[in-house]
Design an enzyme around this catalytic site. Structure first.
Site, PDB file in Angstrom:
ATOM      1  N   SER A  30      28.087   3.883  29.022  1.00  0.00           N
ATOM      2  CA  SER A  30      26.901   3.265  29.597  1.00  0.00           C
ATOM      3  C   SER A  30      26.032   2.680  28.487  1.00  0.00           C
ATOM      4  O   SER A  30      26.524   1.939  27.637  1.00  0.00           O
ATOM      5  CB  SER A  30      26.137   4.271  30.458  1.00  0.00           C
ATOM      6  OG  SER A  30      25.161   3.631  31.241  1.00  0.00           O
ATOM      7  N   ASP A 152      31.031  -1.678  39.713  1.00  0.00           N
ATOM      8  CA  ASP A 152      29.814  -1.156  39.080  1.00  0.00           C
ATOM      9  C   ASP A 152      28.574  -1.610  39.844  1.00  0.00           C
ATOM     10  O   ASP A 152      28.368  -2.802  40.078  1.00  0.00           O
ATOM     11  CB  ASP A 152      29.734  -1.637  37.633  1.00  0.00           C
ATOM     12  CG  ASP A 152      28.896  -0.710  36.764  1.00  0.00           C
ATOM     13  OD1 ASP A 152      27.809  -0.301  37.214  1.00  0.00           O
ATOM     14  OD2 ASP A 152      29.347  -0.386  35.651  1.00  0.00           O
ATOM     15  N   HIS A 208      30.179   2.843  38.416  1.00  0.00           N
ATOM     16  CA  HIS A 208      29.722   3.125  37.066  1.00  0.00           C
ATOM     17  C   HIS A 208      30.017   4.569  36.657  1.00  0.00           C
ATOM     18  O   HIS A 208      29.702   5.514  37.390  1.00  0.00           O
ATOM     19  CB  HIS A 208      28.216   2.865  36.997  1.00  0.00           C
ATOM     20  CG  HIS A 208      27.655   2.868  35.605  1.00  0.00           C
ATOM     21  ND1 HIS A 208      27.958   1.881  34.688  1.00  0.00           N
ATOM     22  CD2 HIS A 208      26.814   3.723  34.977  1.00  0.00           C
ATOM     23  CE1 HIS A 208      27.310   2.124  33.565  1.00  0.00           C
ATOM     24  NE2 HIS A 208      26.619   3.239  33.711  1.00  0.00           N
TER      25      HIS A 208
END
Length: 322
Positions: A30, A152, A208
């Site tokens: 991330s 995502d 994600h």
């Protein structure tokens, strides 16, 4: 803490670890990928050998999480993104929060405010000053392994995880890496690295930070079917924001090392087993040779006793020869 200050803190920690003095592999998750990238461009001493970027914010985001400008809520999300852009590019706001620092509003990337104040603009060499050190350090990394989450909902556009972006002036048109201005103009060295074969792409099917331990191990070892060959002598440094994910990542790295150790142990066992089997085969060959000689001796009538020839004795269940 801002994006640059996070990088500064990371650099200090790296330099205080003598085990990293010879260089290391940086694994980011991330927004941890922004830390890896920032360290490479702004410091890179000790040097980063390879970067694994998983679902990363490496070239910023253009919208709020769960608010896709190209999705069903597109009109609302584009309005929210526009309002955020109005406040993002001042010296005050850029000094407040990490997430603001990697916010890249495609409607404002040509503005004086973005060029003057955005930390991301400075990293991309899109700002008022071109920093050749950023480019030189970026191209010094051997391999950049980029993993994108196909669904995502946190990073918009998710093509940014593969160095892509919205086209300047648009919140709808998405450019792949090779069509972005930083690639075409080679602003920070991305094109140079790509042309020498140093960019590797992979993807996960889900949202994600949804991936398996097996996928992590595969990324560390391979990229798009090509062996990445992370330097075994270099340590792996994992950079993440969520501690739970950090622990999972560390377990993945530990499992990789454990698997390699197991492979080495199995290889050793297999060699020892081959040696043992060969010794048994040689002993059996010797016994067969002794039986053959005994058969010839008896057939010639040597050493006859009583009415018939002496039967040779063969061990391990093998039958004697009449």
């Amino acid at each position: 803490m801002t994006m640059n200050k996070n990088v500064d803190a990371f650099a200090a920690a790296v330099r205080n670890d003598t085990g990293l003095a010879g260089g290391f592999n940086c694994v980011g998750f991330s927004q941890g990928n922004s830390v890896c990238r920032g360290y490479v461009q702004r410091y890179n001493d000790p040097p980063v050998k390879n970067v694994l970027s998983v679902h990363g914010t490496v070239v910023g985001v253009a919208a709020f999480p769960h608010c896709d400008p190209t999705g069903l809520m597109g009109p609302v999300c584009r309005l929210v993104a526009s309002l955020a852009g109005d406040a993002a590019y001042t010296s005050l706001t850029q000094g407040l929060l990490f997430q603001i620092d990697y916010y890249r509003d495609p409607l404002r990337v040509t503005s004086d405010a973005y060029k003057a104040h955005s930390e991301l603009a400075a990293w991309n060499n899109e700002g008022n000053v071109v920093n050749e050190t950023y480019k030189r350090n970026f191209v010094s990394v051997d391999k950049w392994v980029m993993v994108k989450a196909e669904k995502d909902t946190m990073i918009h556009p998710n093509e940014g995880e593969h160095w892509g972006a919205f086209a300047d002036g648009s919140l709808k048109k998405v450019l792949p890496m090779r069509e972005t201005p930083w690639y075409v103009e080679d602003l920070f060295g991305l094109k140079t690295v790509d042309e020498r074969g140093g960019i590797f792409f992979n993807a996960t099917a889900g949202d994600h930070m949804q991936f398996t331990k097996e996928e992590l191990v595969a990324w560390l070892e391979h990229a798009n079917g090509t062996l990445v060959a992370f330097d075994a002598a270099a340590r792996v440094v994992v950079v993440v924001v969520v501690e739970a994910r950090a622990a999972a990542a560390r377990r993945g790295v530990d499992d990789l090392e454990e698997r390699r150790a197991g492979q080495r142990a199995r290889a050793t066992d297999e060699v020892e087993e081959v040696v043992a089997v060969r010794a048994v085969e040689r002993e059996r060959e010797a016994r067969v040779e002794r039986v053959h000689r005994e058969f010839l001796r008896v057939a010639r009538g040597d050493g006859r006793r009583g009415a018939g020839p002496e039967r040779p004795v063969v061990a391990d269940g093998e039958r004697g020869l009449d």
